[in-house]
Design a protein around this motif. Sequence first.
Motif, PDB file in Angstrom:
ATOM      1  N   ARG A   1       0.848  -1.193   0.000  1.00  0.00           N
ATOM      2  CA  ARG A   1       0.000   0.000   0.000  1.00  0.00           C
ATOM      3  C   ARG A   1       0.883   1.242   0.000  1.00  0.00           C
ATOM      4  O   ARG A   1       1.888   1.316   0.696  1.00  0.00           O
ATOM      5  CB  ARG A   1      -0.903  -0.001   1.234  1.00  0.00           C
ATOM      6  N   ASN A   2       0.489   2.224  -0.810  1.00  0.00           N
ATOM      7  CA  ASN A   2       1.257   3.455  -0.941  1.00  0.00           C
ATOM      8  C   ASN A   2       0.346   4.655  -0.735  1.00  0.00           C
ATOM      9  O   ASN A   2      -0.876   4.582  -0.947  1.00  0.00           O
ATOM     10  CB  ASN A   2       1.911   3.542  -2.326  1.00  0.00           C
TER      11      ASN A   2
ATOM     12  N   ILE B   1       0.016   7.272 -11.646  1.00  0.00           N
ATOM     13  CA  ILE B   1      -0.493   7.497 -10.298  1.00  0.00           C
ATOM     14  C   ILE B   1      -2.008   7.340 -10.267  1.00  0.00           C
ATOM     15  O   ILE B   1      -2.578   6.731  -9.349  1.00  0.00           O
ATOM     16  CB  ILE B   1      -0.074   8.881  -9.793  1.00  0.00           C
ATOM     17  N   SER B   2      -2.681   7.892 -11.269  1.00  0.00           N
ATOM     18  CA  SER B   2      -4.143   7.797 -11.312  1.00  0.00           C
ATOM     19  C   SER B   2      -4.608   6.351 -11.411  1.00  0.00           C
ATOM     20  O   SER B   2      -5.538   5.932 -10.712  1.00  0.00           O
ATOM     21  CB  SER B   2      -4.673   8.611 -12.491  1.00  0.00           C
TER      22      SER B   2
ATOM     23  N   ASP C   1      -5.879   0.673  -6.272  1.00  0.00           N
ATOM     24  CA  ASP C   1      -5.800   0.532  -4.819  1.00  0.00           C
ATOM     25  C   ASP C   1      -7.167   0.736  -4.173  1.00  0.00           C
ATOM     26  O   ASP C   1      -7.517   0.042  -3.212  1.00  0.00           O
ATOM     27  CB  ASP C   1      -4.788   1.546  -4.278  1.00  0.00           C
ATOM     28  N   LYS C   2      -7.950   1.666  -4.683  1.00  0.00           N
ATOM     29  CA  LYS C   2      -9.288   1.894  -4.141  1.00  0.00           C
ATOM     30  C   LYS C   2     -10.191   0.683  -4.378  1.00  0.00           C
ATOM     31  O   LYS C   2     -10.979   0.290  -3.501  1.00  0.00           O
ATOM     32  CB  LYS C   2      -9.903   3.141  -4.775  1.00  0.00           C
ATOM     33  N   VAL C   3     -10.089   0.087  -5.564  1.00  0.00           N
ATOM     34  CA  VAL C   3     -10.893  -1.103  -5.855  1.00  0.00           C
ATOM     35  C   VAL C   3     -10.516  -2.253  -4.922  1.00  0.00           C
ATOM     36  O   VAL C   3     -11.379  -2.958  -4.389  1.00  0.00           O
ATOM     37  CB  VAL C   3     -10.719  -1.511  -7.331  1.00  0.00           C
ATOM     38  N   ILE C   4      -9.215  -2.434  -4.714  1.00  0.00           N
ATOM     39  CA  ILE C   4      -8.752  -3.512  -3.837  1.00  0.00           C
ATOM     40  C   ILE C   4      -9.221  -3.274  -2.405  1.00  0.00           C
ATOM     41  O   ILE C   4      -9.620  -4.216  -1.701  1.00  0.00           O
ATOM     42  CB  ILE C   4      -7.214  -3.622  -3.912  1.00  0.00           C
ATOM     43  N   SER C   5      -9.202  -2.027  -1.969  1.00  0.00           N
ATOM     44  CA  SER C   5      -9.633  -1.728  -0.601  1.00  0.00           C
ATOM     45  C   SER C   5     -11.137  -1.890  -0.422  1.00  0.00           C
ATOM     46  O   SER C   5     -11.597  -2.363   0.623  1.00  0.00           O
ATOM     47  CB  SER C   5      -9.217  -0.299  -0.232  1.00  0.00           C
ATOM     48  N   ASP C   6     -11.908  -1.493  -1.434  1.00  0.00           N
ATOM     49  CA  ASP C   6     -13.366  -1.546  -1.321  1.00  0.00           C
ATOM     50  C   ASP C   6     -13.934  -2.940  -1.528  1.00  0.00           C
ATOM     51  O   ASP C   6     -15.095  -3.182  -1.197  1.00  0.00           O
ATOM     52  CB  ASP C   6     -14.007  -0.590  -2.328  1.00  0.00           C
TER      53      ASP C   6
END
Length: 614
Positions: A107-108, A485-486, A492-497
């Motif tokens: 995670r970054n 970056i985008s 990362d948002k998809v993986i977290s959600d």
Amino acid sequence: FEDVPHDTLALYGVVLAVCGRLVSEVKRLRSLGPDYVAAKDDAGASVPESSAEWLSPARELAKFTKDGARPRGKRLIVIGYTLVVLSTTLITAAYRVSVSKRARVNRNDYHEMQLRADASVRRRATVRVWVDHERHLDNIHAMQLAIAGVDVEVISPHRSSSGAFSSCAVVETPWSTALDKLVDDDIDVWIHERVKSCPSSSYDVVFISTDGEAVDGNIVLGQNRAAWMRYDGKSNPAFDASARALFAPLTLQAPHMPPFLSTSDGVLLVSFSLVNAAPVKGYALSWDFERDVEEHFLGALPGALRRVLDTQIEGQVLRHAQSRIRPRWSEAHNAFVVDAAQTPFFIDSDWPIDTSVAYTPVNGKPLHFAVYVPPQHECPLYILDEHEQMSNTNGFIVEGWGGIVIFNPPGCSAHNESERKLNREEISKFVTAFVQQLREHLGLTAMNLQKIKATILPPKESGFAAWEVDALVHARLVSDSHSAISTLSSLDKVISDMPDMAIPQEIADLISDSTQSFERAIALAQEMRYDEAAASALHAHAVAEAAFFHPFSLDGLQSYPIEYKVAALIPILLPMLIPLLLAFMREANHFALRTSCAERAKRRKKSLPTKAKI
């Protein structure tokens, strides 16, 4: 229960029903045991005890206890082994298809990475100012040429700000006498020969002393990374402002990224089409694209843009492809004309313009350039601009698609051949227009050079000057850094959600590779090594896109709630496991009962001889 989803309520109902059935079966099994009801015949009368069919309690108990022999439980072992193997297999399979396997993903803080990118990729440059007359040094220093992001080094045989003449340039002094007699093209070659070993982030501005002769302060931009101006040594506010404005474009950020520069694979497919609207015998044109167009006119183009894009060129000839709009006759121009407002509707979507199947852009589209030969009854045909004047190139740009150039055959008359090939003089006219359109598609016309009173030497071979390609390299660096970056932030948002989504190890490796390439690009940009930084940023962008669109991640697997998974697995697991589980429980109860009865029979059998002696 109003906030509980219906799927969850249905799942709870199924689980309660299964648990209730299990409890009732357990109660029924625990009540089972030997039944000592006397045998009866078909009429309902009691069967005599002496009959062979009579099963007295004593006989039944003897058979049940087997005279005290302990049961070996063969059926219990077989059923239990079957239950264990089948349960293990089914539960393992259900776990694999329902429980997501997630590799460890680093995670970054992508917001912090974006801020560092904005600060690091801001363009910087080194400008060497050449002054060979000592009396002009004070005036040059008084111009205040220093601009944020530009390191100015004054080079002079008399005094140097760095303490040395130059770290990479080899120049004979004085040079003003020799350069003042040369034309601009020769001056450009003279400077390039002496600074060609210097890095691409450094630029040269040469002041050519005129020994007091009046000059207009005109600045000349060469084809490479040099500019020069004739200078009489007198301080002039307008001339000073032009000199400072010359350095300003070196630090400008691109206002927006052209779509043809933002593809993650770094490939630009340029397709040229010769469109015969209504060919007839004697009025049809063709070309030998590879020999007459690509090799002769466009051969230097891929090499000039190699630092920015992998440019691939192809050509084709189309026949019977008319425009969607009909031109009007203009008495003022004595020709058919198309207004500027009509040009967006000029192209027909039914034109069979196709590209090579050997390459398809990953996340972009080809750039089309078409030479349109109008029908003979609509020739000559011209494009009018906003002021009702004929366009200089007789062409126009189609945003996001490419460009069109109208070619009117000489005299608009038929020729003796059934199909005539274009000669090189005719080809050179629309190739020049296409190169100008390509420059606009790549965003070069947006550079802010209006404040500079300058003469720009046109690149003769490739159509792109070295300092223009430098601007494209930096624009590509900025675009790829932001895109990487985008994409990583979205992934990362998809993986977290979606915590139950599978993350293969390959995805984690791609994310790590993209992050490392991004950090490498930032480090190289801080060292002003923009070519290498742009290559690393392009790799980071490409790998991030590959991770986001991996066939076994977001597109290949779906994320389902636990209710759906349980509902899908119950019809498979329960019909196979519940009967075995109930049989195992029944057999276990039977085995326990026989074991208990056998133990009592064994103790009773041992006590009988003792009672007989008494």
